[in-house]
Design a protein around this motif. Structure first.
Motif, PDB file in Angstrom:
ATOM      1  N   SER A  71       0.903  -1.128   0.043  1.00 51.29           N
ATOM      2  CA  SER A  71      -0.066  -0.064   0.064  1.00 51.29           C
ATOM      3  C   SER A  71       0.954   1.218  -0.188  1.00 51.29           C
ATOM      4  O   SER A  71       2.145   1.128   0.314  1.00 51.29           O
ATOM      5  CB  SER A  71      -0.965  -0.042   1.142  1.00 51.29           C
ATOM      6  N   GLY A  73      -0.202   3.957   1.844  1.00 54.66           N
ATOM      7  CA  GLY A  73      -0.157   4.244   3.296  1.00 54.66           C
ATOM      8  C   GLY A  73       0.488   3.295   4.155  1.00 54.66           C
ATOM      9  O   GLY A  73       0.569   2.115   4.160  1.00 54.66           O
ATOM     10  N   ASP A  75       0.463   4.060   7.718  1.00 55.42           N
ATOM     11  CA  ASP A  75      -0.092   4.471   9.188  1.00 55.42           C
ATOM     12  C   ASP A  75      -0.616   3.517   9.910  1.00 55.42           C
ATOM     13  O   ASP A  75      -0.609   3.557  11.221  1.00 55.42           O
ATOM     14  CB  ASP A  75      -1.176   5.583   8.664  1.00 55.42           C
ATOM     15  N   ARG A  76      -0.821   2.282   9.514  1.00 53.45           N
ATOM     16  CA  ARG A  76      -1.155   1.075  10.332  1.00 53.45           C
ATOM     17  C   ARG A  76       0.152   0.029  10.609  1.00 53.45           C
ATOM     18  O   ARG A  76      -0.010  -1.066  11.226  1.00 53.45           O
ATOM     19  CB  ARG A  76      -1.922   0.280   9.713  1.00 53.45           C
ATOM     20  N   PRO A 201      -1.785  11.856   3.196  1.00 50.44           N
ATOM     21  CA  PRO A 201      -1.576  10.603   4.030  1.00 50.44           C
ATOM     22  C   PRO A 201      -1.990  10.923   5.640  1.00 50.44           C
ATOM     23  O   PRO A 201      -2.252  11.903   6.036  1.00 50.44           O
ATOM     24  CB  PRO A 201      -0.149  10.490   4.127  1.00 50.44           C
ATOM     25  N   LEU A 202      -2.016   9.883   6.270  1.00 50.42           N
ATOM     26  CA  LEU A 202      -2.363  10.094   7.411  1.00 50.42           C
ATOM     27  C   LEU A 202      -1.331  10.211   8.600  1.00 50.42           C
ATOM     28  O   LEU A 202      -0.528   9.278   8.623  1.00 50.42           O
ATOM     29  CB  LEU A 202      -3.422   8.935   8.192  1.00 50.42           C
ATOM     30  N   LYS A 207      -4.168  13.969  11.220  1.00 47.00           N
ATOM     31  CA  LYS A 207      -5.328  13.436  11.969  1.00 47.00           C
ATOM     32  C   LYS A 207      -6.247  14.708  12.337  1.00 47.00           C
ATOM     33  O   LYS A 207      -5.796  15.540  12.960  1.00 47.00           O
ATOM     34  CB  LYS A 207      -4.961  12.748  12.984  1.00 47.00           C
ATOM     35  N   ARG A 229      -7.189   9.588   3.781  1.00 43.15           N
ATOM     36  CA  ARG A 229      -7.545   9.073   4.925  1.00 43.15           C
ATOM     37  C   ARG A 229      -8.673   9.254   5.653  1.00 43.15           C
ATOM     38  O   ARG A 229      -8.797  10.539   5.775  1.00 43.15           O
ATOM     39  CB  ARG A 229      -6.271   8.545   5.877  1.00 43.15           C
ATOM     40  N   SER A 232      -8.434  11.909   8.795  1.00 41.80           N
ATOM     41  CA  SER A 232      -8.122  13.189   8.511  1.00 41.80           C
ATOM     42  C   SER A 232      -9.500  14.089   8.462  1.00 41.80           C
ATOM     43  O   SER A 232      -9.129  15.352   8.828  1.00 41.80           O
ATOM     44  CB  SER A 232      -7.402  13.456   7.246  1.00 41.80           C
ATOM     45  N   VAL A 254     -12.902   7.064   1.762  1.00 43.22           N
ATOM     46  CA  VAL A 254     -12.306   6.560   3.042  1.00 43.22           C
ATOM     47  C   VAL A 254     -13.110   7.066   4.301  1.00 43.22           C
ATOM     48  O   VAL A 254     -13.761   8.166   4.259  1.00 43.22           O
ATOM     49  CB  VAL A 254     -10.735   6.742   3.168  1.00 43.22           C
ATOM     50  N   HIS A 277     -13.394   2.311  -0.031  1.00 44.11           N
ATOM     51  CA  HIS A 277     -11.939   2.227   0.091  1.00 44.11           C
ATOM     52  C   HIS A 277     -11.379   1.306  -1.212  1.00 44.11           C
ATOM     53  O   HIS A 277     -10.796   0.435  -0.993  1.00 44.11           O
ATOM     54  CB  HIS A 277     -11.583   1.842   1.350  1.00 44.11           C
ATOM     55  N   TYR A 317       5.871   8.994   6.099  1.00 43.90           N
ATOM     56  CA  TYR A 317       5.531   8.581   4.982  1.00 43.90           C
ATOM     57  C   TYR A 317       6.720   8.619   3.902  1.00 43.90           C
ATOM     58  O   TYR A 317       7.743   9.351   4.446  1.00 43.90           O
ATOM     59  CB  TYR A 317       4.559   9.637   4.381  1.00 43.90           C
TER      60      TYR A 317
END
Length: 317
Positions: A71, A73, A75-76, A201-202, A207, A229, A232, A254, A277, A317
């Motif tokens: 991916s 992103g 962020d996870r 991006p997150l 956020k 995301r 956000s 999203v 998504h 990122y």
């Protein structure tokens, strides 16, 4: 023998491309839950990612040196832990420019030409010509997060005769963007947009970025698109802006909570277009990720810095 563990299905041809570049590496491919216990921990390079592999990848006996995620992103991902273990992390940035740009314009065209209403009426065999039919030509698109996707989106917007305004951290100009602002000037940029397109991006900074104040900064009758995301956006603030009529509508791929609960009020709003998504999905996804991985793999084998998509842990990122 060093090895590469791929956690996504690969064709015979794709596997051979990896072996051609790294013939002295053993290539193991399969879904994480189907691999023998400890396979990921013994990998030197991991292609793909699943949260189920986190404990094993971060264990004391893990020998992972590089992870290529599927991916854009990250962020996870357990970024702090990966940084502490000096694991290189690369993402799939660049894979999404075409599909997400096309999804954005699917949203914009559906909204301006009332296609979302027509589809709903079709399901009821209802002939209804009411509604306001708008145009993209002559309108201003504000693209928040001008990277590869944002630049491609701006290029297509220009083809529709739109004025383009961009927002990016550096404020660096882009040939497809008429006016570029920095993130500190976000409210000023938002005030100019007929269409606000979020592709950020997150991160800690993004956020909740779109709160009540940000929606208030937008033009009356603006249309908001979120392809970045979900977190956000303050969803309650968005709903209020839509209900009050301040925003004309929204196109959302999203959400803060995914899947979006069936009882969520966004489902029932006529001025909202929802996709689950899927904006980045494309039949060409795997081949594009593999192109990034193979270019980096060549450099990695030669002891050189990876040329594409290395994640800066400080920026996330």
């Amino acid at each position: 023998m060093p090895n590469i563990v791929a956690l996504h299905e690969l064709t015979t041809e794709q596997k051979q491309k990896i072996r051609d570049i790294a013939p002295d590496y053993d290539l193991i491919a399969g879904k994480y839950k189907e691999l023998p216990s400890g396979t990921v921990a013994q990998a030197d390079i991991v292609l793909g990612w699943t949260s189920s592999a986190t404990e094993e990848a971060l264990s004391d006996h893990s020998r992972i040196r590089w992870i290529q995620v599927w991916s854009a992103g990250v962020d996870r991902m357990p970024l702090k832990e990966l940084e502490q273990k000096n694991i290189l992390l690369t993402n799939a940035s660049g894979v999404h420019a075409i599909p997400i740009t096309e999804q954005i314009f699917a949203m914009l065209l559906a909204y301006t030409r009332n296609l979302h209403h027509a589809v709903r009426q079709q399901s009821q065999s209802k002939w209804d010509k009411s509604g306001t039919f708008r145009e993209l030509s002559g309108k201003t698109a504000v693209i928040v997060g001008v990277g590869q996707i944002g630049s491609t989106t701006a290029k297509v917007a220009k083809a529709f005769g739109m004025r383009t305004v961009g927002v990016r951290r550096s404020g660096k100009p882009d040939p497809n963007v008429d006016v570029m602002y920095t993130v500190d000037q976000l409210d000023q940029a938002l005030a100019e947009g007929d269409f606000i397109i979020n592709i950020l991006p997150l991160t800690d900074e993004t956020k909740g970025l779109y709160d009540a104040g940000r929606f208030e900064a937008m033009k009356d009758d603006a249309f908001f698109v979120n392809m970045g995301r979900g977190p956000s956006v303050d969803t309650e603030a968005l709903i209020e802006a839509l209900k009050s009529g301040h925003l004309a509508g929204a196109g959302l791929d999203v959400f803060e909570q995914e899947p979006l609960p069936s009882e969520h009020p966004l489902w029932g709003m006529d001025n909202v277009i929802i996709t689950p998504h899927t904006a980045g999905d494309t039949v060409h996804y795997t081949e594009r990720v593999l192109d990034i991985f193979l270019e980096n793999l060549k450099a990695y084998r030669q002891g050189e810095a990876l040329p594409r998509n290395v994640i800066d842990y400080e920026k996330a990122y």
